[in-house]
Scaffold this motif. Structure first.
Motif, mmCIF file in Angstrom:
data_model
loop_
_atom_site.group_PDB
_atom_site.id
_atom_site.type_symbol
_atom_site.label_atom_id
_atom_site.label_comp_id
_atom_site.label_asym_id
_atom_site.label_seq_id
_atom_site.Cartn_x
_atom_site.Cartn_y
_atom_site.Cartn_z
ATOM 1 N N ALA A 199 3.645 1.070 3.102
ATOM 2 C CA ALA A 199 2.287 1.174 3.649
ATOM 3 C C ALA A 199 1.265 0.617 2.662
ATOM 4 O O ALA A 199 0.351 -0.126 3.039
ATOM 5 N N LEU A 200 1.420 0.945 1.383
ATOM 6 C CA LEU A 200 0.464 0.496 0.374
ATOM 7 C C LEU A 200 0.505 -1.021 0.184
ATOM 8 O O LEU A 200 -0.513 -1.643 -0.124
ATOM 9 N N THR A 201 1.691 -1.612 0.350
ATOM 10 C CA THR A 201 1.838 -3.052 0.068
ATOM 11 C C THR A 201 1.854 -3.905 1.330
ATOM 12 O O THR A 201 2.185 -5.094 1.270
ATOM 13 N N SER A 202 1.477 -3.334 2.461
ATOM 14 C CA SER A 202 1.567 -4.063 3.732
ATOM 15 C C SER A 202 0.628 -5.272 3.795
ATOM 16 O O SER A 202 0.815 -6.159 4.624
ATOM 17 N N CYS A 203 -0.377 -5.308 2.939
ATOM 18 C CA CYS A 203 -1.300 -6.461 2.923
ATOM 19 C C CYS A 203 -1.014 -7.417 1.763
ATOM 20 O O CYS A 203 -1.797 -8.329 1.493
ATOM 21 N N GLY A 204 0.089 -7.179 1.049
ATOM 22 C CA GLY A 204 0.464 -8.121 -0.007
ATOM 23 C C GLY A 204 0.400 -7.598 -1.417
ATOM 24 O O GLY A 204 0.699 -8.344 -2.365
ATOM 25 N N ALA A 205 0.016 -6.347 -1.631
ATOM 26 C CA ALA A 205 -0.008 -5.788 -2.987
ATOM 27 C C ALA A 205 1.403 -5.774 -3.568
ATOM 28 O O ALA A 205 2.400 -5.707 -2.831
ATOM 29 N N ARG A 206 1.510 -5.833 -4.885
ATOM 30 C CA ARG A 206 2.803 -5.886 -5.553
ATOM 31 C C ARG A 206 3.219 -4.501 -6.043
ATOM 32 O O ARG A 206 2.383 -3.633 -6.275
ATOM 33 N N VAL A 207 4.532 -4.347 -6.233
ATOM 34 C CA VAL A 207 5.096 -3.112 -6.783
ATOM 35 C C VAL A 207 5.695 -3.427 -8.145
ATOM 36 O O VAL A 207 6.445 -4.405 -8.294
ATOM 37 N N ARG A 208 5.373 -2.597 -9.131
ATOM 38 C CA ARG A 208 5.980 -2.721 -10.457
ATOM 39 C C ARG A 208 6.684 -1.401 -10.768
ATOM 40 O O ARG A 208 6.124 -0.327 -10.582
#
Length: 490
Positions: free
Chosen positions: A388-397
């Motif tokens: 949900a948090l990355t649905s617009c393209g944000a990255r996960v580290r």
């Protein structure tokens, strides 16, 4: 062995062998018949160390007085065989014993049949092992360690107890048959995995027709956990897994195992610990904390309000899977980064640092650091929150423990949510080891680190565990400051 059709004198046979004082002799012969797969004739000597006078008299009546009197009593079975065949029982000694005491079980044949039944039960998993090639070797070793037999016997006992007092008594199925049913059920479950966040009880009802069939307190549930862990997670040594502890020490829990297959224990039991996650209200920064009726009746607005209140207060929050799915979580901007840690201590330290970083200042309603805790093997709630948090393209580290289970957890998350390493490379590991401090030795089967193959090599070389708590202060500082580079980048 069963008695054969014969012409004989039953009364004479009973007088010679059917009394209480020849019972010891009949029992010894019966044991030999069972051990020799029901031979038609018998030979050798049987002995009785301390016979009673009545037992001596009974043997004398059968074969005559002994050639060498002594304290013990010896009977040559060949003599008994001849006497019976020439006299009251032409079919011989073995048949006489069966006639007097009933059929003798062929133990050798019985053992062979039982072995075949266990092999058939084990083979029921074949269709699943074709889908997961590595599962076959684990399954064979797991069964060879006696675990399938223990599971089946536990289930047979459970069924017997559950059926006690419920109508006429019925014999419980033999353990090999129970094992075959259990393995068929587990195979049926594997056939529909993975799922997309289906509750365990719903899965059990859909596949097995029993909502409690996969409960952790049932042998079938524990068997399923062991097999699912071997299929969806890298297993440890097969002989370390038992029905009581299906995955082995230091391995994922039942919740974590099912989560790896996309199954949740329940929508409220699957949770995620997070910090700084924004709510999805129309004006998140200005949403009232206690909007009276509208918020209470709208799960999305309630979740959004709670997230904003906790974000502005700079304190962690635990969300259930239902809350994650409510629509109250805002997607982050494409340039944003979500940091993910394995252990809750990092969230605690980051929250304390964030809260103390602006004492006396008004909290900013704008975006801030976002930190999500996987809490070991990431649950469905963790995975869906990250999506949900990355649905617009944000990255996960991502960062985890520098140990073999930590690498496996990282791989399991990568299979569901793409991520980049966050201070989780060979250079970071070496820097942490060089910093000193007490450490446990690496144990268990090694795991690869596909995001940085040199990491697993460095860990194998140093042989030391670096738990995430050892670098929690450093990780927290980087999350709050917005800097999250690896040691190689600094």
């Amino acid at each position: 062995m069963t008695a054969t059709a014969h012409v004989g004198d039953p009364a004479a046979l009973t007088r010679l062998l059917g009394g209480p004082h020849t019972r010891w002799l009949v029992d010894r012969v019966r044991a030999r018949i069972a051990a020799s797969s029901g031979v038609a004739s018998l030979s050798g000597t049987v002995r009785l160390a301390r016979p009673t006078p009545e037992e001596r008299d009974a043997v004398t009546l059968l074969v005559g007085r002994p050639r060498r009197p002594g304290a013990g009593l010896s009977v040559d079975l060949a003599d008994v065989e001849q006497i019976l065949r020439r006299g009251p029982w032409p079919a011989g000694l073995a048949d006489a014993v069966v006639t007097l005491t009933g059929p003798v079980v062929d133990r050798r044949a019985q053992r062979a049949a039982e072995s075949d039944a266990w092999a058939a039960a084990q083979a029921e998993l074949a269709s699943a092992t074709a889908r997961w090639p590595d599962l076959s070797e684990w399954w064979d070793a797991w069964c060879a360690a006696g675990n399938l037999k223990r599971a089946a016997r536990a289930e047979a006992t459970r069924r017997q107890r559950a059926g006690a007092g419920a109508g006429p008594h019925r014999d419980a199925p033999a353990p090999p048959m129970v094992a075959r049913e259990m393995v068929r059920d587990v195979t049926a479950v594997l056939r529909v995995l993975p799922t997309s966040g289906e509750p365990l009880a719903v899965l059990a009802r859909r596949v097995l027709g029993d909502a409690h069939g996969l409960d952790a307190d049932r042998p079938l549930g524990r068997l399923a956990v062991a097999v699912v862990a071997a299929a969806f997670l890298a297993p440890g040594p097969a002989d370390a897994s038992t029905v009581e502890d299906p995955v082995g020490d230091g391995s994922p829990s039942t919740r974590e195992t099912w989560a790896a297959a996309g199954v949740v224990l329940s929508n409220v039991a699957s949770t995620v610990l997070c910090l700084g996650v924004p709510g999805a209200g129309p004006d998140p920064g200005g949403l009232p904390v206690a909007e009276p009726v509208a918020v209470r009746l709208d799960p999305s607005a309630a979740t959004s309000s709670a997230l904003e209140a906790m974000r502005l207060a700079r304190v962690p929050v635990v969300l259930t899977l239902d809350q994650v799915r409510s629509g109250g979580v805002a997607a982050l901007a494409p340039q944003a980064v979500v940091h993910v840690c394995e252990n809750p201590t990092v969230v605690e330290v980051a929250a304390a640092r964030w809260a103390s970083s602006s004492h006396g200042a008004e909290p900013s309603p704008g975006p801030g650091p976002v930190l999500v805790c996987g809490w070991g093997q990431p649950s469905t709630a963790v995975v869906e929150l990250l999506r949900a948090l990355t649905s617009c393209g944000a990255r996960v580290r991502y960062h985890g423990d520098f140990d073999w289970p930590g690498l496996r957890i990282a791989q399991a998350l990568a299979a569901r949510v793409p991520w980049e390493p966050w201070r989780f490379t060979a250079a970071d590991y070496r820097a942490a080891v060089d910093a000193g401090g007490p450490s446990r030795p690496l144990t268990g089967p090694p795991a690869p680190s596909p995001w940085d193959p040199a990491l697993a090599e460095a860990m194998a070389e140093a042989g030391a565990v670096v738990e995430e708590e050892a670098v929690a202060d450093e990780l927290a500082a980087h999350v709050i400051s917005g800097r999250s580079g690896s040691a190689a980048e600094r």
